[in-house]
Design a protein around this motif. Sequence first.
Motif, short mmCIF file in Angstrom:
data_model
loop_
_atom_site.label_atom_id
_atom_site.label_comp_id
_atom_site.label_asym_id
_atom_site.label_seq_id
_atom_site.Cartn_x
_atom_site.Cartn_y
_atom_site.Cartn_z
N ASP A 330 0.82 -1.22 0.00
CA ASP A 330 0.00 0.00 0.00
C ASP A 330 0.85 1.27 0.00
OD1 ASP A 330 1.00 0.04 2.58
OD2 ASP A 330 -0.96 -0.01 3.57
N GLY A 331 2.18 1.10 -0.08
CA GLY A 331 3.07 2.25 -0.11
C GLY A 331 3.60 2.69 1.22
N HIS A 332 3.08 2.13 2.31
CA HIS A 332 3.59 2.47 3.63
C HIS A 332 4.97 1.82 3.84
CE1 HIS A 332 -0.62 3.59 4.97
NE2 HIS A 332 0.11 4.55 5.52
N VAL A 333 5.71 2.37 4.77
CA VAL A 333 7.01 1.82 5.14
C VAL A 333 6.82 0.57 5.99
CG1 VAL A 333 9.08 2.25 6.53
CG2 VAL A 333 8.23 4.01 4.96
N ASP A 334 7.63 -0.44 5.75
CA ASP A 334 7.60 -1.67 6.55
C ASP A 334 8.60 -1.54 7.69
OD1 ASP A 334 7.62 -4.18 7.62
OD2 ASP A 334 7.90 -5.25 5.73
N PRO A 335 8.13 -1.35 8.92
CA PRO A 335 9.05 -1.12 10.05
C PRO A 335 9.88 -2.36 10.39
CG PRO A 335 6.79 -1.37 10.83
CD PRO A 335 6.72 -1.32 9.34
N ASN A 497 3.42 17.39 -6.13
CA ASN A 497 2.16 17.01 -6.77
C ASN A 497 1.78 15.63 -6.25
OD1 ASN A 497 3.61 18.93 -8.79
ND2 ASN A 497 1.49 18.88 -9.53
N TYR A 498 0.94 15.61 -5.21
CA TYR A 498 0.46 14.32 -4.69
C TYR A 498 -0.37 13.65 -5.79
CZ TYR A 498 1.88 15.39 0.11
OH TYR A 498 2.60 15.67 1.24
N TYR A 499 -0.08 12.40 -6.03
CA TYR A 499 -0.64 11.76 -7.23
C TYR A 499 -0.94 10.29 -6.96
CZ TYR A 499 -1.01 10.54 -12.21
OH TYR A 499 -1.46 10.11 -13.44
N VAL A 500 -2.15 9.86 -7.33
CA VAL A 500 -2.57 8.46 -7.12
C VAL A 500 -3.43 8.04 -8.31
CG1 VAL A 500 -3.90 6.88 -5.67
CG2 VAL A 500 -2.50 8.65 -4.60
N ARG A 501 -3.31 6.78 -8.69
CA ARG A 501 -4.14 6.25 -9.78
C ARG A 501 -4.96 5.07 -9.27
NH1 ARG A 501 -1.24 3.64 -14.87
NH2 ARG A 501 -1.80 1.62 -13.96
N TYR A 502 -6.26 5.09 -9.57
CA TYR A 502 -7.16 3.97 -9.28
C TYR A 502 -7.42 3.23 -10.60
CZ TYR A 502 -8.69 5.97 -4.72
OH TYR A 502 -8.76 6.45 -3.43
N ASP A 503 -7.20 1.93 -10.59
CA ASP A 503 -7.50 1.10 -11.77
C ASP A 503 -8.68 0.19 -11.46
OD1 ASP A 503 -5.33 2.24 -12.96
OD2 ASP A 503 -4.18 0.40 -13.21
N TYR A 504 -9.67 0.22 -12.33
CA TYR A 504 -10.81 -0.69 -12.24
C TYR A 504 -10.72 -1.61 -13.47
CZ TYR A 504 -12.63 2.72 -8.88
OH TYR A 504 -12.79 3.56 -7.79
N PRO A 602 -2.31 8.41 -0.90
CA PRO A 602 -3.70 7.95 -1.03
C PRO A 602 -4.66 8.64 -0.07
CG PRO A 602 -2.22 6.09 -1.15
CD PRO A 602 -1.39 7.26 -0.73
N GLU A 603 -4.17 8.97 1.13
CA GLU A 603 -5.02 9.67 2.09
C GLU A 603 -5.18 11.13 1.69
OE1 GLU A 603 -7.63 9.73 5.08
OE2 GLU A 603 -6.47 7.94 4.53
N LYS A 604 -4.13 11.70 1.13
CA LYS A 604 -4.15 13.10 0.74
C LYS A 604 -5.19 13.37 -0.35
CE LYS A 604 -2.45 17.35 0.66
NZ LYS A 604 -2.55 18.26 1.81
#
Length: 631
Positions: A330-335, A497-504, A602-604
């Motif tokens: 999901d793009g988060h860092v894995d601690p 430029n916060y940027y996200v793409r949703y694919d359906y 994604p939250e932004k």
Amino acid sequence: MGARKDAPASDADPRSKSGALPVGQLLNPVRLLGGLVGLLRGGDPLEVQTIKTTPYDGQKPGTSGLRKKTKVFTQENYLANFVQSTFSALQETGVKVEGGTLVVSGDGRYYNSTAIQIIAKIAFAHGVARIWIGDKGLLSTPAVSAVIRNREGGFKAFGAFILTASHNPGGKDEDFGIKYNSDNGGPAPEKLTNAIYKYTTTISEIKMCPKFPTINIHRKGTATVKSVSVDVFDCTEDHINLLKQCFDIPKIKALIQRKDFKMKYDAMHGVQGPYAKKVFVELLGAHPSSLMNCDPKEDFGGPSTPSHGHADPNLKNAVELCKVMGILPDGHVDPAVVDPPSFGAAADGDADRNMILGSKFFCTPSDSLAIIVYYAQRAIPYFKDGVKGASRSMPTSQALDHVAKKLGIPLFEVPTGWKFFGNLMDSKAVYGKTDYTPFICGEESFGTGSDHVREKDGMWAVLAWLAILAYRNPDPAAPLVGVEQVATEFWAEFGRNYYVRYDYEGVDKGKAEEMMERMRTGAAKKEFDQSTKGQHQYTTDDFTYTDPVDGSVSPKQGIRILFADGSRVVFRLSGTGVVGATIRMYLETYVGPTGAHDEYAPEKVKALAETALQLSLLEKITGRKEPTVIT
């Protein structure tokens, strides 16, 4: 001409298991004698025949050629119909096929080897004098462009058939594809693809030589078959020789040799494997353990692998690499990951795409493109006199726009499809207009490149980033500057430029088109404004591109929703899928240089996504509640 199972050649016997003769022995004395006897009896073992056929529906090439399920391609004459239609279209448009040179290779997916043999039989029948094939039938898509533009001095081939479905899964039950590239090394222009499609709808016969000898693509060398020269060559040589001219290899090698620099490269079992071994290990001196999944496989590893055989370099599919780099899907860092490599990268099936990672950091393709253009003149010798032009696909974020403005260079916003970039690159050489080269361009869909070839080039993008890191790390005794620091410093200067793409994916095509048409006609905007009482300030349009080079017009390239605060949403239907339709929704919001740049993208853009979904009625019309993938 149904499905055939590809079989590797055997070097123990002159004849392979499939009946192939090694290159150099395609006409051995026994076969040659048999042919002469046949001629004395009035026959010709290499007789060109006209084979009756009927059209198949749906053979219209998309932005990257024709892609279907492999089982569709293995139907009788399905591939042959398309190849014959291409030759018919080439001859109609004045391309000198007879006596010419043709490149034929692919990304190694299932049916690749069989398809090469079919194309060779048809090419022989149309008078092609030379057939160039990468060893094992492999050539990456950018390498094909390099072969056309550079092999034997350059521009000897009139075109190429590239056997690939790019980032789509490979295998008997998955996807196959074919595309034609023209004599400039780039994708066929719309004029030609439209002509190809026209012929596929009316085709009634195929001109081919069924008894043309099977080519042993596993042995390098040259052989002559009657009037045709067949050359099987090292698939890596032309592309790598070209890349060596673009970059300062010793400087990149010095970076890789630093004790505090570690890298990981994932070829995802696609065609990039041989290139990765040659570039990173043999040329740059990286340890072989720096590479992963670098043995090409016809199913890209298949469903049992972490990527499920989906050689698409993104956070969802390149999970092995992301895990090593400390990044979750999901793009988060894995601690849980400690001391990941400094640099990571991945390629797709045909090696034209790339993903760039830092230690626990994902660099979006849009930011990657902008950063490469920003550093190009300082870090990459090919651009020592400056970048003369830059371009992005319309859905790609506007990060590049800020850089182009600062550098004072022309910026072009084009539809999705590399052929539009190619026209700009050839503006002077082909059309006698403004020269925009050297030129850099890219798409948000993990494609980046320059005018050294006429395709996006995954290896070029990775070397560009290594060149930037080498430039930023001139002192081996100083702390290492990594990908994340380069990106955050870029945001501090230009904003983010916060940027996200949703694919359906796999949406009913009729429903997808209904949704797009509703927005195109203004019905969606009218209904949305009434329901929200006009609280949103925005405009909408349907992107139409007029090519500044050849004047061609490309309408209906995507719905743009432009908000007063600079935020942007784009809806378009992708042409790279094989089942149903893929709806892509692009979300972008801008934060200036002094704003917060460390928020989760994604939250932004979540509120923007909710507004876009409400306006488009995507869920109501298509029945899809969640995207297939978010990148």
